[in-house]
Scaffold this active site. Structure first.
Site, short mmCIF file in Angstrom:
data_model
loop_
_atom_site.label_atom_id
_atom_site.label_comp_id
_atom_site.label_asym_id
_atom_site.label_seq_id
_atom_site.Cartn_x
_atom_site.Cartn_y
_atom_site.Cartn_z
N ASP A 92 -17.20 35.72 -64.26
CA ASP A 92 -17.36 35.11 -65.73
C ASP A 92 -17.54 36.05 -66.78
O ASP A 92 -16.98 36.14 -67.64
CB ASP A 92 -18.68 33.99 -65.72
N ASP A 120 -21.49 43.00 -67.36
CA ASP A 120 -22.44 43.24 -68.34
C ASP A 120 -22.55 44.88 -67.77
O ASP A 120 -21.65 45.71 -68.13
CB ASP A 120 -23.54 42.35 -68.08
N PHE A 160 -26.45 37.99 -75.55
CA PHE A 160 -26.50 37.11 -74.72
C PHE A 160 -25.74 35.86 -75.15
O PHE A 160 -25.99 35.37 -76.01
CB PHE A 160 -28.08 36.68 -74.33
N VAL A 161 -24.92 35.42 -74.16
CA VAL A 161 -24.11 34.02 -74.45
C VAL A 161 -24.15 33.02 -73.27
O VAL A 161 -24.73 33.58 -72.21
CB VAL A 161 -22.51 34.56 -74.52
N ASP A 193 -25.22 30.42 -68.02
CA ASP A 193 -26.31 29.68 -68.25
C ASP A 193 -27.51 30.76 -68.86
O ASP A 193 -27.51 31.88 -68.82
CB ASP A 193 -26.96 29.49 -66.91
#
Ligand code: IMP
Ligand code: MG
Length: 178
Positions: A103, A106, A155-156, A162
């Site tokens: 997904d 990072d 942060f998404v 989540d």
């Protein structure tokens, strides 16, 4: 779209479902051009990638297999703080084209470990797909073959991602409100 509150934090609309879909389609086209004849195995990294992976594979018109993995970060009963074990991969992977579906990438820690674990299994080749990528946070040199959207180091949530268990079911992607 409006602000959403998850636990103690507020998130602002950031990437619409429509833009997400355009990027998923572009990735599907790239994959189709490159691997349609190799009967690839998609290895989807749970939990966050489940929605992206579902949308992606529906756009692929060639034979492929899809499996889901989790990574474990313990050895025996003691936590090592290191991701070291693959849970859920039952397919035969030796000499196959394996495509990791993430997904978001990072720091790249998760991807690096998974990559190493798959290599030990003597796969033919590994390709990597991620919907979101934070270039400023990435510290590894595993190549990212198919990248959806590059985002800043914020942060998404949403579309599978989540915040402490919440927000996965949002159809758009939201960013932490400053
Ligand atoms: P990495 O190992 O540092 O690349 O982080 C990968 C994992 O951290 C992802 O698969 C996500 O589960 C989680 N993660 C990283 N950034 C975000 C974010 O912005 N929102 C939600 N989860 C994130
Ligand atoms: Mg993930």
């Amino acid at each position: 779209m409006s602000l959403v509150t998850l636990h103690d934090k507020q998130f602002t609309p950031y990437i619409t479902a429509e833009v997400i879909h355009e990027n998923v389609s572009r990735i599907a086209e790239g994959l189709t051009a490159d691997v349609k004849k190799s009967f690839p195995l998609f290895v989807v990294v749970l939990n966050g990638s489940f929605i992206f992976a579902a949308d992606l594979v529906k756009l692929l018109k060639f034979p492929c297999e899809i499996s889901f993995v989790k990574l474990a970060s313990y050895s025996g009963t003691a936590s090592t703080g290191e991701v070291s074990e693959l849970i859920g991969l039952t397919e035969e992977v030796e000499n196959r084209t394996v495509i990791i579906v993430e997904d978001i990438v990072d720091t790249g820690n998760t991807l690096e470990k998974l990559y190493a674990l798959l290599r030990e299994k003597k796969v033919k080749e590994i390709k990597t797909v991620t919907l979101l990528f934070k270039p400023k946070a990435y510290k590894k040199d595993i190549p990212l073959d198919y990248v959806g959207i590059k985002i800043p180091n914020n942060f998404v949530v949403g579309y599978g991602l989540d915040y402490d268990g919440l927000g996965r079911n949002l159809k758009d992607i939201y960013i932490l409100h400053p």
